[in-house]
Design an enzyme around this catalytic site. Structure first.
Site, short mmCIF file in Angstrom:
data_model
loop_
_atom_site.label_atom_id
_atom_site.label_comp_id
_atom_site.label_asym_id
_atom_site.label_seq_id
_atom_site.Cartn_x
_atom_site.Cartn_y
_atom_site.Cartn_z
N LYS A 2 7.03 -2.51 -2.89
CA LYS A 2 7.40 -1.36 -2.07
C LYS A 2 7.34 -1.76 -0.60
O LYS A 2 6.31 -2.20 -0.11
CB LYS A 2 6.44 -0.20 -2.35
CG LYS A 2 6.73 1.02 -1.48
CD LYS A 2 5.89 2.22 -1.88
CE LYS A 2 6.18 3.39 -0.97
NZ LYS A 2 5.36 4.58 -1.31
N LYS B 293 11.38 -0.91 -4.38
CA LYS B 293 11.68 0.28 -3.58
C LYS B 293 11.71 -0.06 -2.10
O LYS B 293 10.81 -0.76 -1.64
CB LYS B 293 10.57 1.30 -3.86
CG LYS B 293 10.69 2.58 -3.08
CD LYS B 293 9.51 3.45 -3.39
CE LYS B 293 9.60 4.69 -2.51
NZ LYS B 293 8.39 5.45 -2.50
#
Ligand code: PBG
Length: 332
Positions: A202, A256
């Protein structure tokens, strides 16, 4: 792979593109409603559906309305939903106790969805930001986002979600050691079938802007998340994070944001072969919606093309705010 083919004109690559039936035959990837996880925002109250200004088409819903939304998802073949709580500033504290409250909006929504639709896969968000007065994913002590004390709180949060009936725990916090800690707590509490989809790679991304509006964190966040989320310049580090989370017991991993990081999706899938997901985040969604609202792009085609790109890059599935709209088109 080294493709072998004869030189032109023996090989004419256009031959296999000449009509739609041939294109269907040679298509390498496919997208279906079953590949999609739909993120929804839940808030307090009853009978409420309020639009999120920076995410046109996305709502914050009270628990009863989230259940209705989950039924809409099931009706179009979207079998998984991810619940995020919206919390006002008055519901946030430095101690973040709301995060592991069995009766917080998110946990009430999980229970209500599972009661109405036992087969719907319900995923959660594990991070303190939606309960934290300063908007960070971990506890802040003297300006530092502390790791180990945060992990203990995340474990309590994950257990409360599992107790509420969650199928997939989604740690999005990027603290070190949380996957192993959550996995052993789940095992210890007889939740051995509860899965973990780790937000493993992320990035500290500006594409999360609209989401922070949606969950009420925009006004709350002090500083940035760069001491725990990844530097967008890094790629090898993503592989180390995925390896680490798989070794601690993650069942599935996530990259992400999505579209700007498809290279990472491909590397992760090739390196580990584990179930791999991407999150097409709020800013990606907002960009497509905004351009479409101006008639600058064809919304449906861009939406479907963007989702297929995830499949092509090696992802098994996608978290996307387009889930219902895409599923409706796929079913049409
Ligand atoms: C927070 C969290 C974020 C998102 C999912 N979980 C935002 C952040 O890290 O600041 C972003 C999702 C999106 O932008 O759609 N733990």
């Amino acid at each position: 792979m080294n493709p072998v083919y004869a030189p032109y004109p023996a090989t004419r690559l256009r031959r296999t593109r000449q009509n739609s039936a041939i294109r269907d035959l040679v298509r390498e990837n496919s997208l279906s409603a079953g590949d999609l996880i739909w993120p929804v925002f839940v808030r307090s109250g009853e009978g409420i559906e309020e639009p999120v200004a920076s995410m046109p088409g996305v709502m914050r819903r009270s628990v009863d309305k989230v259940v209705e939304a989950a039924k809409d998802a099931a009706a179009v073949g979207v079998g998984a939903i991810c619940v995020f709580p919206y919390t006002g500033l008055e519901e946030r504290t430095e101690e973040c106790a709301g995060a592991w409250d069995p009766d917080n909006h998110a946990n009430r929504a999980i229970r209500a969805i599972k009661a109405a639709l036992p087969d719907m896969v319900v995923m959660t968000d594990v991070a303190l930001d939606t309960y934290n007065i300063n908007g960070h994913d971990g506890f802040v002590e003297n300006g530092e986002i502390v790791n180990d004390r945060t992990v203990q709180a995340l474990v309590k949060m994950a257990l409360a979600q599992a107790e509420a009936g969650a199928d997939i725990i989604g740690p999005s916090d990027m603290m070190d050691g949380r996957i192993g800690a959550i996995r052993s707590a789940l095992e210890g509490a007889s939740h051995q079938n509860v899965m973990i989809l780790s937000y493993a790679a992320k990035y500290a991304s500006a594409f999360y802007g609209p989401f922070r509006d949606a969950v009420g964190a925009s006004g709350a966040l002090t500083g940035d998340k760069k001491t725990y989320q990844m530097d967008p310049a890094n790629s090898d580090e993503a592989l180390r994070l995925v390896a680490r989370d798989l070794s601690e017991g993650a069942d599935m991993v996530m990259v992400k944001p999505g579209l700007p990081y498809l290279d990472i999706c491909r590397r992760v899938k090739d390196a580990f072969g584990a179930p791999t997901f991407a999150y097409q985040v709020s800013g990606e969604f907002a960009m497509i919606q905004a351009a479409a609202m101006n008639d600058w792009i064809d919304r449906e085609r861009v939406m479907m093309e963007s989702l297929m790109a995830f499949k092509r890059s090696g992802c098994d599935g996608v978290l996307t705010y387009f889930a219902l709209d895409a599923a409706r088109l796929l079913n049409a």
